[in-house]
Design a protein around this motif. Structure first.
Motif, PDB file in Angstrom:
ATOM      1  N   ARG A 144       0.829  -1.205   0.000  1.00 21.46           N
ATOM      2  CA  ARG A 144       0.000   0.000   0.000  1.00 21.46           C
ATOM      3  C   ARG A 144       0.869   1.262   0.000  1.00 21.46           C
ATOM      4  O   ARG A 144       0.420   2.335   0.392  1.00 21.46           O
ATOM      5  N   ARG A 145       2.087   1.156  -0.455  1.00 17.86           N
ATOM      6  CA  ARG A 145       3.016   2.280  -0.355  1.00 17.86           C
ATOM      7  C   ARG A 145       2.698   3.409  -1.330  1.00 17.86           C
ATOM      8  O   ARG A 145       3.107   4.555  -1.103  1.00 17.86           O
ATOM      9  N   LEU A 146       2.010   3.113  -2.416  1.00 15.84           N
ATOM     10  CA  LEU A 146       1.580   4.122  -3.376  1.00 15.84           C
ATOM     11  C   LEU A 146       0.052   4.181  -3.357  1.00 15.84           C
ATOM     12  O   LEU A 146      -0.604   3.381  -2.676  1.00 15.84           O
ATOM     13  N   ALA A 147      -0.523   5.124  -4.073  1.00 14.73           N
ATOM     14  CA  ALA A 147      -1.979   5.164  -4.192  1.00 14.73           C
ATOM     15  C   ALA A 147      -2.460   3.817  -4.737  1.00 14.73           C
ATOM     16  O   ALA A 147      -1.897   3.297  -5.700  1.00 14.73           O
ATOM     17  N   HIS A 148      -3.484   3.237  -4.127  1.00 16.52           N
ATOM     18  CA  HIS A 148      -3.862   1.867  -4.449  1.00 16.52           C
ATOM     19  C   HIS A 148      -5.369   1.677  -4.363  1.00 16.52           C
ATOM     20  O   HIS A 148      -6.054   2.315  -3.562  1.00 16.52           O
ATOM     21  N   TYR A 149      -5.876   0.772  -5.189  1.00 15.46           N
ATOM     22  CA  TYR A 149      -7.293   0.415  -5.104  1.00 15.46           C
ATOM     23  C   TYR A 149      -7.504  -0.486  -3.900  1.00 15.46           C
ATOM     24  O   TYR A 149      -6.782  -1.459  -3.692  1.00 15.46           O
ATOM     25  N   ASP A 150      -8.514  -0.152  -3.101  1.00 19.24           N
ATOM     26  CA  ASP A 150      -8.850  -0.943  -1.921  1.00 19.24           C
ATOM     27  C   ASP A 150     -10.213  -1.603  -2.161  1.00 19.24           C
ATOM     28  O   ASP A 150     -11.231  -0.918  -2.295  1.00 19.24           O
ATOM     29  N   TYR A 151     -10.223  -2.910  -2.208  1.00 16.90           N
ATOM     30  CA  TYR A 151     -11.420  -3.679  -2.510  1.00 16.90           C
ATOM     31  C   TYR A 151     -12.495  -3.496  -1.454  1.00 16.90           C
ATOM     32  O   TYR A 151     -13.685  -3.453  -1.759  1.00 16.90           O
ATOM     33  N   TRP A 152     -12.092  -3.386  -0.201  1.00 14.51           N
ATOM     34  CA  TRP A 152     -13.062  -3.320   0.880  1.00 14.51           C
ATOM     35  C   TRP A 152     -13.739  -1.938   0.954  1.00 14.51           C
ATOM     36  O   TRP A 152     -14.897  -1.839   1.307  1.00 14.51           O
ATOM     37  N   ASP A 153     -13.028  -0.892   0.605  1.00 19.19           N
ATOM     38  CA  ASP A 153     -13.632   0.438   0.488  1.00 19.19           C
ATOM     39  C   ASP A 153     -14.205   0.685  -0.907  1.00 19.19           C
ATOM     40  O   ASP A 153     -14.967   1.622  -1.111  1.00 19.19           O
ATOM     41  N   ASN A 154     -13.785  -0.146  -1.868  1.00 17.19           N
ATOM     42  CA  ASN A 154     -14.147   0.005  -3.272  1.00 17.19           C
ATOM     43  C   ASN A 154     -13.810   1.410  -3.771  1.00 17.19           C
ATOM     44  O   ASN A 154     -14.616   2.072  -4.437  1.00 17.19           O
ATOM     45  N   LYS A 155     -12.611   1.829  -3.478  1.00 14.27           N
ATOM     46  CA  LYS A 155     -12.134   3.125  -3.969  1.00 14.27           C
ATOM     47  C   LYS A 155     -10.615   3.140  -3.926  1.00 14.27           C
ATOM     48  O   LYS A 155      -9.983   2.255  -3.335  1.00 14.27           O
ATOM     49  N   VAL A 156     -10.042   4.154  -4.528  1.00 15.30           N
ATOM     50  CA  VAL A 156      -8.597   4.330  -4.475  1.00 15.30           C
ATOM     51  C   VAL A 156      -8.242   5.057  -3.190  1.00 15.30           C
ATOM     52  O   VAL A 156      -8.813   6.114  -2.878  1.00 15.30           O
ATOM     53  N   ARG A 157      -7.342   4.485  -2.438  1.00 18.84           N
ATOM     54  CA  ARG A 157      -6.851   5.113  -1.207  1.00 18.84           C
ATOM     55  C   ARG A 157      -5.455   5.689  -1.457  1.00 18.84           C
ATOM     56  O   ARG A 157      -4.706   5.191  -2.293  1.00 18.84           O
ATOM     57  N   ARG A 158      -5.125   6.702  -0.718  1.00 12.05           N
ATOM     58  CA  ARG A 158      -3.804   7.291  -0.862  1.00 12.05           C
ATOM     59  C   ARG A 158      -2.763   6.411  -0.183  1.00 12.05           C
ATOM     60  O   ARG A 158      -3.090   5.454   0.535  1.00 12.05           O
ATOM     61  N   SER A 159      -1.505   6.737  -0.380  1.00 14.29           N
ATOM     62  CA  SER A 159      -0.417   5.964   0.218  1.00 14.29           C
ATOM     63  C   SER A 159      -0.615   5.825   1.718  1.00 14.29           C
ATOM     64  O   SER A 159      -0.986   6.769   2.414  1.00 14.29           O
ATOM     65  N   ILE A 160      -0.331   4.633   2.215  1.00 15.57           N
ATOM     66  CA  ILE A 160      -0.447   4.365   3.646  1.00 15.57           C
ATOM     67  C   ILE A 160       0.506   5.234   4.465  1.00 15.57           C
ATOM     68  O   ILE A 160       0.283   5.469   5.652  1.00 15.57           O
ATOM     69  N   LEU A 161       1.553   5.744   3.831  1.00 14.98           N
ATOM     70  CA  LEU A 161       2.472   6.641   4.537  1.00 14.98           C
ATOM     71  C   LEU A 161       1.747   7.858   5.085  1.00 14.98           C
ATOM     72  O   LEU A 161       2.033   8.321   6.200  1.00 14.98           O
ATOM     73  N   LEU A 162       0.815   8.400   4.337  1.00 22.43           N
ATOM     74  CA  LEU A 162       0.124   9.611   4.755  1.00 22.43           C
ATOM     75  C   LEU A 162      -0.891   9.325   5.857  1.00 22.43           C
ATOM     76  O   LEU A 162      -0.992  10.084   6.822  1.00 22.43           O
ATOM     77  N   ASP A 163      -1.636   8.239   5.721  1.00 22.22           N
ATOM     78  CA  ASP A 163      -2.638   7.929   6.741  1.00 22.22           C
ATOM     79  C   ASP A 163      -2.017   7.441   8.040  1.00 22.22           C
ATOM     80  O   ASP A 163      -2.593   7.623   9.115  1.00 22.22           O
ATOM     81  N   SER A 164      -0.860   6.821   7.973  1.00 20.16           N
ATOM     82  CA  SER A 164      -0.189   6.334   9.192  1.00 20.16           C
ATOM     83  C   SER A 164       0.666   7.404   9.859  1.00 20.16           C
ATOM     84  O   SER A 164       1.028   7.272  11.017  1.00 20.16           O
TER      85      SER A 164
END
Length: 595
Positions: A144-164
């Motif tokens: 999840r280090r780059l912007a990635h599609y998340d199946y459970w949210d059914n959307k593109v999430r930003r890099s996990i670096l920013l949310d963490s």
């Protein structure tokens, strides 16, 4: 502290070792199992080997900061991992239902880790100790280090670096990265200075490094699937440790920077990692729960190598462990095998000797160790590259040595044999020897599908290759006088699979008289080529549009077709056959799938 002890999880255990503080705090979503199959154990033992005091916080209560602070503030940094699996995979099935078991938790009880554990844990640490150096790693962070599609949210999430809000993300197998981070922090460098370490990613709020490959930014990939496919294609081509370059992806006014991948470990380095003094068990705190289920599968198994050049589209290995084979030496593996025979509960059986693929013991070709993997083709699919060196001699020699050890009764291969690679082996005695000594009645293989169109999207060899292998397998067992069987794995609802393709697979299962009890539903997880195809409907490496079965109903029908013999699936199978115009398969005839 002796290397024959578990690392401390409580203040009382710290007092036992006469520690007043820890240098590094490792926080994990798994229970604490000190075994080389668990990433947390490897990283913690590595830091301990370097002379650092290491504490473990396993499956903390994430609702407040209490559990995170019980060992005190670490001297240098906190290291956070969701565990051996992405927490969303640990917590949910492919149909987004809560799992009933968590194999990495005490007694298999679910609910011990939060969704998106690396983010949740990191933010609790930020609450407890603002400004402390914070490093995230493990498969959840890595993929999840780059912007990635998340199946459970059914959307593109930003890099996990920013949310963490982590300072550094370690991607891939992290021994080299963690060692450099630890030594440089201990040497007095600030965490913000550690921006040049291969195999890591970080965030900058100003001009990114010159010369980096710029990916379409988060805003672009969120708005346009074509941009998402473009970003994936660019990133996919830069994951090789020899030719990979730095990547930059804008996220608003910030930039996520992914440094080039870390170099693969040498054989000597692999030996050193797996010969660290692990306890090879779960922490005594879990004794009342009857242990950790995941340990039972691997306790008497040996990791012989890392990496896989198979190139399956649904596997994220290219983005995490890498495609270049990194083998351990025979001597190191034999030392571990002898160690297993000395364990009190060893019954004479080594359950597995392998890695991602058991019969890949050497790089695909000599050129890989000089220039890396090829940027424009795969080694084995759709056809075998002429440069691939098919050689099982090293594996056979290794297995002979292991099974000759005193106390070893059986040595099995269960981590998966690449059947096409085994088929290409010119020496027929290789398959016979494997069947004679290293198959326990059933050999699990993964043809995944039979439809040529689906297999092409999967980057798997054609079905004729599997048919040829089955013939050789059963002939080898006939000559040995053994009754052993192949257990094929199939994936339902993979991108490219229409109802027509699912019916073709069901007919094949009917004709071979097989009744699969377990079927894997395709689950789009971050980092894989198939996930990009699932989200975008585009094969990013070819630009071609791909059919994707996305609706819950169609996914259910494709799965039901594979298990058409189950009476519970009768209604779904009929509906699928009618929808596909295959009413000829409904009735009492020998070729019919359902009445």
């Amino acid at each position: 502290m002796s290397y024959t002890d578990f690392l401390p999880m409580t203040r009382e255990e710290m007092d036992k070792y006469h520690w007043h503080y820890v240098d590094f705090l490792v926080v994990t979503g798994d229970a604490y199992v000190d075994h080389p199959s668990f990433g947390t154990a490897i990283i913690a033992r590595l830091l301990s080997k370097l002379g650092f005091k290491v504490g473990i916080i396993a499956q903390p209560d994430w609702h407040d900061t209490g559990d995170f602070t019980r060992l005190g503030k670490p001297r240098y940094a906190c290291l956070v991992t969701a565990g051996n699996l992405d927490s969303m995979v640990s917590n949910y099935t492919g149909n987004r239902n809560h799992r009933k078991k968590d194999l990495y938790s005490p007694g298999g009880v679910p609910g011990k880790r939060p969704d998106r554990a690396a983010i949740v844990y990191s933010n609790r640490i930020r609450e407890a100790w603002p400004g402390i150096p914070l490093v995230i790693g493990g498969i959840e962070a890595s993929l999840r280090r780059l912007a990635h599609y998340d199946y459970w949210d059914n959307k593109v999430r930003r890099s996990i670096l920013l949310d963490s809000r982590a300072d550094i993300l370690v991607y891939g197998m992290g021994e080299k990265q963690v060692e450099e981070i630890a030594l440089r922090l201990a040497n007095g460098e600030a965490i913000g200075q550690l921006t040049d370490i291969p195999g890591t990613a970080y965030v900058v709020g100003e001009k990114p490094p010159a010369g980096a490959i710029c990916l379409p930014g988060f805003d672009e990939v969120s708005a346009a699937k074509s941009k998402y496919a473009e970003a994936f294609r660019l990133a996919y081509g830069e994951q090789d440790p020899f030719r990979g370059r730095t990547l930059v992806q804008p996220h608003g006014l910030q930039y996520v920077v992914q440094n080039a991948p870390a170099q693969p470990l040498t054989t000597e380095e692999m030996d050193a990692v797996y010969e660290m003094p692990f306890m090879r068990s779960y922490h005594p705190a879990y004794a009342k729960y009857d242990g950790i289920p995941a340990l039972k599968e691997v306790k008497f198994s040996i990791t012989a190598q890392r990496g896989c050049f198979g190139g399956c589209a649904f596997c994220a290995l290219n983005f995490h462990q890498g495609c270049i084979i990194q083998p351990r030496s025979h001597d190191s593996i034999l030392r571990e095998a002898r160690l297993l025979t000395e364990l009190p509960d060893f019954k004479g059986i080594i359950h597995d000797v392998g890695g991602p693929t058991a019969n890949f013991r050497k790089p695909a070709c000599r050129a890989q160790l000089k220039r890396g993997t090829c940027a424009d083709k795969h080694c084995l699919a759709p056809d075998k590259c002429k440069n691939v060196n098919v050689d099982h001699a090293d594996l056979i020699e290794l297995l002979r040595k292991i099974r000759s050890l005193p106390g070893v009764k059986k040595v099995f291969l269960r981590s998966g044999l690449r059947y096409d690679y085994l088929l290409y082996e010119k020496d027929p005695e290789v398959l016979r020897e494997i069947c004679k000594y290293h198959v326990s009645g059933q050999l699990k293989v993964a043809p995944e599908h039979v439809s040529s169109g689906v297999l092409k999207v999967m980057r798997k060899p054609g079905h004729d290759i599997y048919r040829r292998f089955t013939d050789k397998f059963y002939e080898a067992n006939r000559l040995l006088g053994k009754k052993q069987y192949l257990v094929p794995y199939f994936i339902a609802s993979h991108p490219g699979s229409t109802l027509k393709d699912a019916i073709e697979l069901a007919e094949y299962i009917r004709d071979m008289g097989y009744n699969p009890e377990q079927v894997q539903d395709f689950t789009p997880t971050p980092g894989s080529l198939s996930t990009c195809i699932y989200y975008t409907g585009i094969d990013p490496l070819t630009g071609q549009k791909v059919y994707v079965p996305r609706s819950s109903k169609e996914r259910q029908m494709q799965r039901a077709l594979i298990q058409y013999r189950n009476p519970k699936n009768r209604g779904l199978v009929k509906e699928a056959l009618r929808k596909a115009g295959r009413e000829d398969l409904i009735g009492k005839g020998p070729k019919c799938l359902v009445r």
